[in-house]
Each structure stands twice: as structure tokens, then as C-alpha cells.
Write an enzyme that holds these catalytic residues in place. Structure first.
Site, PDB file in Angstrom:
ATOM      1  N   CYS A 193      41.299  18.655  21.210  1.00  7.53           N
ATOM      2  CA  CYS A 193      42.072  17.771  22.047  1.00  7.53           C
ATOM      3  C   CYS A 193      43.462  18.373  22.238  1.00  7.53           C
ATOM      4  O   CYS A 193      44.282  18.321  21.314  1.00  7.53           O
ATOM      5  CB  CYS A 193      42.152  16.400  21.368  1.00  7.53           C
ATOM      6  SG  CYS A 193      43.035  15.192  22.363  1.00  7.53           S
TER       7      CYS A 193
ATOM      8  N   CYS B  77      38.221  10.810  25.743  1.00  8.49           N
ATOM      9  CA  CYS B  77      39.263  11.608  25.109  1.00  8.49           C
ATOM     10  C   CYS B  77      40.285  10.668  24.500  1.00  8.49           C
ATOM     11  O   CYS B  77      41.055  10.026  25.213  1.00  8.49           O
ATOM     12  CB  CYS B  77      39.916  12.523  26.133  1.00  8.49           C
ATOM     13  SG  CYS B  77      41.299  13.432  25.443  1.00  8.49           S
TER      14      CYS B  77
END
Ligand code: UQ1
Length: 420
Positions: free
Chosen positions: A349, A189
Site C-alpha cells: 500500500c 485499499c
């Protein structure tokens, strides 16, 4: 397995394995129509979908860990907003009922024979194989680690062993530099390292310590975020909150005793810079698993013909979108039809920018925004924070892992009906 082969295997792997084999009954099943490697988000999601498609008795999943973690919440654990205990459940409870859990590590994939060998020497044959082994953490790639983790001021939100240290160090913060790093490898991420910086900033302001702190974000990337629309918002936040961003700075060494971190300048090879820190939060170096198709199966020229694979990105929102496509592809292959859909690269995200705001970045393979909601998602919003902190964990455990959540694509289309 033939007696001769089993004998050879025993000779190769030792007595413990022999005993283990003898004690498992001769009828123990070592063949599955669908074998899934890895019991993380991807592996469990695909096991659930394959169970629905072909029946639980035809599916097995190979995973050595006792525990399964919802890792997206670790950002909030590092900032004290959630507990690490709330992020974990036993692997036994997430493997779909009736699906065989092989509690071992993959040792070898043999695509010519359609078999997999596990670390206890068991050979499992399959008709179809799904490799969902995810990324491996490599703290040892940084000089001074992992032993540096003995030091209380060195934390990292990406492993269950170190995530709680971040929160402890935040609470103990007195004065000086708080350094946040982003490595020079593929990562799960890309937003995570700056999320913990924004939370640290918010925490230090709340506790009246912000004036004594320098918050420094050292990233190996040439940008703050890969999608311009969100990067623009993030640059505004960084400026407003007086956060220092150094691009192309790659962490190479942590000197725990001196509380120093050494970074190389990726644009000027050989040039290094030392940062003192009171507290450092590191994004770990990561690599594909050694048995990931990209490494291994490419090396054998894709000799596995009947294989499904997940891409190298491994966060759960991506898995949601991929799992729906992969299931569809497998269903087509089973019916001898041509696969007709490709994963569009959907990635999301939730960029946590404080204890009650999130910028929900959503984008495609080409880093173009691909937003679900008909509002400007580059703005910090409270609603998105509660979605990230409270709604998405439920969606994960009860939707994604049950094979029932294929990502927000259909909702995006619905919300944008008539808007184009
Ligand atoms: C998502 O589907 C998902 O997986 C369960 C996440 O993982 C934690 C996410 O962060 C996000 C944003 C999504 C996408 C979901 C919506 C409703 C936009």
C-alpha cells in the site's frame, strides 16, 4: 446447446435473445477450456497468463464494461495530480489478442454442469473456471446516496463518475470541515481514505487556506492502519499536521442539502454524531460480487472442483502476487500434480502522504512488514512517490496485465540476500 434447450432459453429471456442467437452462426463457439469471469486487473492478468499456458483460442473472458481503469491512480486524480483520462484504456485494448472477449454480465454460474449463463442468455461451458469479479460498490447503503452526489461538495475517489468531484471541491474550498470516511465493510485499499486527507492538507497549505480548515478522518476501524510499524509513522504525521482522527466512527447518512454527515459510534450501538462539512470525501461501502466464490460457491459446497480463485482482496499488487501462484497451481492441476505453493498474503500500500512523498507499506497475512527494499519503508520518501505516480502505472499496463509481473517477491529476496 440442444435446440430444445435454446428454445426454452428463448422463451425465458425474450425475443431479442432469440434473434441474437439466430444471428450468431450455428458454429459460434460457446465452450472454452479456460473461462475467466471479470475483466478487471485479476481477470485480464489471468487471461494473459492462461493464453501463454494453453493458447489464446482456449481462453475467454466475460466482462461487460467498455473501459478498464487503473484505479490506484484515482487518489492522485482526486487531488489534481493526474487526470482521470490517463487512468483508462478500452477493454478491447487490454484483453490479450486472440482471447475471446464476451461482452456480457455473468448471470448465473452452474458448477454442476460446468456452465455459466450471461445476461443475454448465452450459455458458455468451460473445463476450468476462474472467478475474478472483484468488489461491487454500494453507495446506496448510505442514506442520502447516491442522489447526494448531485451536490458539488460530496466526492468519492472510488468511482469514475465521482472521482473528479473531489478535485473540484478541493479547489473550491473556502472554510470549515473537510471530512474523510472509511466504511464498515471489506474495501479494496484500506489506506486510500487517509491518502486523500494528506493530499488535501498539502493542497490547502499550498494555497494558504489550511488555517480555515478542520480535517477530520472518521474511520470505522479501531486503528489508523492495521500494521503497527506504519501506523506509528502515520500517527506522527496526523499529530504534526493537526489532523483529527476519530476511530470507530461509521458513516450512515449524508444530508446533502444541510451539508451534514451522520456517523454511528460502533462501540456504542445507537449513539450517533452529526458532523457539518464543507466538503466530504467518502470511501464507498463495498461487497464481494454476488457471484464471487466466497458467497456463491461456498453455498454450493465447493461443487466446482476444478476452480481457481483469487482471494477477497483485489488491489493490483495483491493480484500480482496471487496470479503467479494461481498460474503455477493451474499448471500443476493440468498435469495432474499436486499444487505446491500457497499465496503468502503479500499486500502493499503506497501511502501517499503529500504531493511528493509516500510511505510504502508492504506486509503479509499477519500484518507483519514484508518489505522489498533494504531501507526503512515506514519513512516518508520522495523516491516512493515517483514509483507510485509514474513507475507503477507502467508496471501495471505493460507488466501485470500482460501476465509478466508476479510481484516483488524475487527482488525482496535479492535485496535482502545476506542480511539475515
Ligand atoms: C505492485 O506490484 C503493484 O502492482 C502493479 C502496485 O499496484 C499499484 C503497487 O502499489 C505496488 C507497491 C506493487 C509492488 C511493487 C514494488 C516494486 C514494491
Amino acid at each position: 446447446m440442444s435446440a430444445l434447450r435454446r428454445l426454452r432459453q428463448c422463451q425465458a429471456t425474450g425475443i431479442a435473445v432469440c434473434r441474437l442467437h439466430r444471428s450468431s452462426s450455428a458454429s459460434a463457439k460457446h465452450h472454452y477450456k479456460m473461462l475467466v469471469l471479470g475483466g478487471g486487473s485479476g481477470g485480464i492478468t489471468m487471461s494473459a497468463r492462461m493464453k501463454r499456458m494453453m493458447g489464446a483460442e482456449n481462453v475467454a473472458v466475460v466482462e461487460p464494461s467498455e473501459m478498464h481503469y487503473y484505479q490506484p491512480i484515482w487518489t492522485l486524480v482526486g487531488a489534481g495530480a493526474k487526470t482521470v483520462a490517463s487512468s483508462g484504456r478500452s477493454t478491447a485494448s487490454v484483453v490479450p489478442s486472440g482471447v475471446k472477449w464476451v461482452k456480457s454480465k455473468v448471470q448465473e454460474i452452474n458448477p454442476d454442469a460446468n456452465t455459466v449463463r450471461t445476461d443475454d442468455g448465452t450459455e458458455i461451458s468451460y473445463e476450468y473456471l476462474i472467478v475474478a469479479l472483484g468488489l461491487q460498490l454500494h453507495y446506496e447503503k448510505i442514506k442520502g446516496l447516491p442522489e447526494g452526489f448531485e451536490h458539488p461538495k460530496i466526492g468519492s475517489n472510488y468511482s469514475v463518475q465521482t472521482v473528479e468531484k473531489t478535485w473540484k471541491a478541493l479547489q473550491d474550498f473556502k472554510e470549515g470541515n473537510a471530512v474523510f470516511t472509511f466504511p464498515n465493510t471489506p474495501v479494496k485499499c484500506a489506506g486510500a481514505p487517509q491518502k486523500i486527507m494528506y493530499l488535501t492538507d498539502a493542497y490547502l497549505r499550498k494555497t494558504g487556506k489550511r488555517a480555515k480548515a478542520n480535517l477530520i478522518y472518521n474511520t470505522s476501524l479501531p486503528v489508523l492502519f492495521g500494521v503497527k510499524k506504519y501506523a506509528d509513522s502515520l500517527w506522527d504525521i496526523v499529530k504534526q499536521r493537526d489532523l483529527q482522527v476519530n476511530l470507530r466512527h461509521n458513516l450512515i447518512e449524508v444530508r446533502a442539502d444541510k451539508q451534514e454527515a451522520v456517523f454511528e459510534n460502533l462501540d456504542k450501538p445507537g449513539e450517533t454524531k452529526v458532523f457539518e462539512f464543507f466538503f466530504i470525501s467518502m470511501k464507498c461501502f463495498m461487497s464481494l460480487h454476488q457471484w464471487d466464490p466466497i458467497w456463491r460457491l461456498k453455498a454450493v459446497h465447493w461443487q466446482i472442483r476444478r476452480v481457481g480463485w483469487m482471494s477477497t482482496k483485489t488491489t493490483s499488487n495483491i493480484i500480482a502476487a496471487q496470479s503467479a501462484i494461481l498460474s503455477r497451481t493451474i499448471r500443476k492441476i493440468l498435469k495432474n500434480e499436486k499444487p505446491d505453493k500457497k499465496y503468502d498474503g503479500y499486500t502493499s500500500c503506497p501511502l501517499v502522504t503529500s504531493y511528493n512523498t509516500v510511505i510504502l507499506a508492504e506486509f503479509d497475512y499477519n500484518n507483519q512488514p514484508l518489505e522489498t527494499f533494504p531501507i526503512n519503508q515506514a519513512k516518508e520518501r520522495r523516491l516512493m512517490y515517483y514509483m507510485k505516480a509514474d513507475a507503477l502505472p507502467h508496471l501495471y499496463w505493460h507488466g501485470l496485465l500482460k501476465g509478466l509481473w508476479g510481484g516483488p517477491g524475487p527482488y525482496r529476496k535479492l535485496f535482502h540476500l545476506g542480511m539475515k
